[in-house]
Design an enzyme around this catalytic site. Structure first.
Site, PDB file in Angstrom:
ATOM      1  N   ASN A   9      47.061  28.135  26.423  1.00  0.00           N
ATOM      2  CA  ASN A   9      48.419  27.809  25.736  1.00  0.00           C
ATOM      3  C   ASN A   9      48.518  26.325  25.585  1.00  0.00           C
ATOM      4  O   ASN A   9      48.590  25.612  26.394  1.00  0.00           O
ATOM      5  CB  ASN A   9      49.493  28.309  27.111  1.00  0.00           C
ATOM      6  CG  ASN A   9      50.809  27.748  26.433  1.00  0.00           C
ATOM      7  OD1 ASN A   9      50.973  27.600  25.120  1.00  0.00           O
ATOM      8  ND2 ASN A   9      51.868  27.970  27.487  1.00  0.00           N
ATOM      9  N   LYS A  11      50.861  24.783  23.965  1.00  0.00           N
ATOM     10  CA  LYS A  11      52.143  24.161  24.080  1.00  0.00           C
ATOM     11  C   LYS A  11      52.362  23.303  22.820  1.00  0.00           C
ATOM     12  O   LYS A  11      51.762  23.613  21.734  1.00  0.00           O
ATOM     13  CB  LYS A  11      52.450  23.433  25.237  1.00  0.00           C
ATOM     14  CG  LYS A  11      52.032  24.171  26.745  1.00  0.00           C
ATOM     15  CD  LYS A  11      52.641  23.961  27.659  1.00  0.00           C
ATOM     16  CE  LYS A  11      51.996  24.527  28.883  1.00  0.00           C
ATOM     17  NZ  LYS A  11      52.627  24.252  30.245  1.00  0.00           N
ATOM     18  N   HIS A  95      57.277  32.872  28.627  1.00  0.00           N
ATOM     19  CA  HIS A  95      57.012  31.678  29.445  1.00  0.00           C
ATOM     20  C   HIS A  95      58.076  31.035  30.165  1.00  0.00           C
ATOM     21  O   HIS A  95      59.173  30.812  29.701  1.00  0.00           O
ATOM     22  CB  HIS A  95      56.290  30.676  28.513  1.00  0.00           C
ATOM     23  CG  HIS A  95      55.448  29.594  29.204  1.00  0.00           C
ATOM     24  ND1 HIS A  95      55.967  28.418  29.727  1.00  0.00           N
ATOM     25  CD2 HIS A  95      54.150  29.527  29.372  1.00  0.00           C
ATOM     26  CE1 HIS A  95      55.294  27.653  30.262  1.00  0.00           C
ATOM     27  NE2 HIS A  95      53.836  28.286  30.261  1.00  0.00           N
ATOM     28  N   GLU A  97      58.794  27.876  30.493  1.00  0.00           N
ATOM     29  CA  GLU A  97      59.344  26.827  29.711  1.00  0.00           C
ATOM     30  C   GLU A  97      60.335  27.472  28.742  1.00  0.00           C
ATOM     31  O   GLU A  97      61.474  26.647  28.335  1.00  0.00           O
ATOM     32  CB  GLU A  97      58.493  25.799  29.011  1.00  0.00           C
ATOM     33  CG  GLU A  97      57.768  25.076  29.911  1.00  0.00           C
ATOM     34  CD  GLU A  97      56.158  24.961  29.782  1.00  0.00           C
ATOM     35  OE1 GLU A  97      55.953  24.888  28.493  1.00  0.00           O
ATOM     36  OE2 GLU A  97      55.375  24.415  30.353  1.00  0.00           O
ATOM     37  N   GLU A 167      52.831  33.228  36.671  1.00  0.00           N
ATOM     38  CA  GLU A 167      52.721  31.949  36.955  1.00  0.00           C
ATOM     39  C   GLU A 167      53.720  31.245  37.514  1.00  0.00           C
ATOM     40  O   GLU A 167      54.889  30.994  37.300  1.00  0.00           O
ATOM     41  CB  GLU A 167      52.982  31.183  35.289  1.00  0.00           C
ATOM     42  CG  GLU A 167      51.867  31.803  34.332  1.00  0.00           C
ATOM     43  CD  GLU A 167      51.651  31.228  33.178  1.00  0.00           C
ATOM     44  OE1 GLU A 167      50.618  30.323  32.841  1.00  0.00           O
ATOM     45  OE2 GLU A 167      52.903  30.519  32.478  1.00  0.00           O
ATOM     46  N   GLY A 173      51.496  22.891  35.298  1.00  0.00           N
ATOM     47  CA  GLY A 173      51.618  21.384  35.019  1.00  0.00           C
ATOM     48  C   GLY A 173      52.067  20.383  35.992  1.00  0.00           C
ATOM     49  O   GLY A 173      52.140  19.280  35.569  1.00  0.00           O
ATOM     50  N   SER A 212      48.228  25.159  36.682  1.00  0.00           N
ATOM     51  CA  SER A 212      47.130  24.143  37.117  1.00  0.00           C
ATOM     52  C   SER A 212      45.857  24.603  37.327  1.00  0.00           C
ATOM     53  O   SER A 212      45.142  24.330  38.059  1.00  0.00           O
ATOM     54  CB  SER A 212      47.783  23.219  38.306  1.00  0.00           C
ATOM     55  OG  SER A 212      48.815  22.556  37.780  1.00  0.00           O
TER      56      SER A 212
HETATM   57  C1  PEP Z   1      51.074  27.291  31.279  1.00  0.00           C
HETATM   58  O1  PEP Z   1      51.845  26.517  30.628  1.00  0.00           O
HETATM   59  O2  PEP Z   1      51.030  28.375  30.981  1.00  0.00           O
HETATM   60  C2  PEP Z   1      50.305  26.731  32.265  1.00  0.00           C
HETATM   61  C3  PEP Z   1      49.547  27.521  33.040  1.00  0.00           C
HETATM   62  O3  PEP Z   1      50.042  25.212  32.204  1.00  0.00           O
HETATM   63  P1  PEP Z   1      49.148  24.404  33.247  1.00  0.00           P
HETATM   64  O4  PEP Z   1      47.693  25.155  33.261  1.00  0.00           O
HETATM   65  O5  PEP Z   1      49.212  23.195  32.636  1.00  0.00           O
HETATM   66  O6  PEP Z   1      49.757  24.485  34.595  1.00  0.00           O
END
Ligand code: PEP
Length: 250
Positions: A9, A11, A95, A97, A167, A173, A212
């Site tokens: 992803n 973003k 997601h 976000e 997630e 992040g 992460s």
């Molecule tokens: C994500 O945005 O789906 C995600 C898992 O981000 P990160 O790997 O940066 O934590």
């Protein structure tokens, strides 16, 4: 046997130049990636460009979101038919976000999930709890509510051609990864909840972990029985790091 999937992803990141470099790096390393499906989800405006770069490769394309409507007066939106038209196979929906910054409700996410499916896109449904919810002991309640909204609208059969990404919001992040045991616990819960509706669908669905994930922790996470790959944010912007994660899944 579920085939793992690793999806990047990207973003709100990238330029044509940086994307050219990233994709070139990925293409160079893909021959060392084993039996794993791999996809990248660029920002909308670059999807068509990335499609050209990926031509003839085994890397699939996905979007980071999809409109719940297919056409009409919805300024600023991008529809399922458009995403199919530019070569997407997957669409991320829900997601965290989108849920937290843009206020997407469980019901809206369910409609986006439906829009993806009716347009031949495999939805990657993101679910997960905030730190406050985890500390309040309601992780399962939250994840169940997010999944039940889709079940209510689309039914269990719709999950036969869908992907779920667990997630935990506190791990996205932040550099804080859920331990493999913490992640497995929730993945097992999700599969069990679906099994209450249809055991075959539950056994077949791919449940990805996101939050992460890095080259250094991917293998341990993917080694858990109910973790079928990853949804990768930050680490998907660095070709070598993303390839290491893909290799860990394969
Ligand atoms: C994500 O945005 O789906 C995600 C898992 O981000 P990160 O790997 O940066 O934590």
């Amino acid at each position: 046997m579920r085939k793992p999937l690793v999806a990047g992803n990207w973003k709100l990141n990238g330029t044509r130049a940086s994307i050219d470099e990233l994709v070139q790096g990925l293409l160079q390393g893909m021959s060392q990636v084993g039996e794993t499906d791999v996809a990248v989800c660029p920002p909308f405006v670059y999807i068509d460009h990335v499609r050209g770069l990926l031509e003839g490769s085994r890397i699939d394309l996905g979007s980071q979101d999809v409109c719940e409507e297919d056409k009409g007066a919805f300024t600023g939106e991008v529809s399922g038919p458009m995403l199919r038209d530019v070569g997407c196979s997957y669409a991320i929906v829900g997601h965290s976000e989108r849920r937290s910054i843009y206020g997407e409700s469980d019901e809206l996410v369910a409609r986006k999930f439906a829009a993806a499916r009716r347009n031949g896109l495999t939805p990657i449904l993101c679910v997960g709890e905030t730190l406050e919810e985890r500390e309040g002991g309601i992780t399962e309640e939250v994840v169940a509510r997010q999944i039940d909204a889709v079940l209510a609208l689309e039914g269990i059969a719709a999950f036969a051609d869908a992907v779920i990404a667990y997630e935990p919001v506190w791990a996205i992040g932040t550099g804080k990864t859920a331990s493999p045991e913490q992640a497995q616990e929730v993945h097992e819960f999700i599969r069990g909840r679906l099994a209450g509706h249809d055991e075959g669908v539950a056994a077949g669905i791919r449940i990805l972990y996101g939050g992460s994930v890095k080259g250094g922790n991917a293998a341990e996470l993917f080694g858990k029985p109910d973790i079928d790959g990853g949804l990768i944010g930050g680490a998907s912007l660095v070709a070598d790091e993303f390839l290491t994660i893909c290799k860990a899944a394969g």
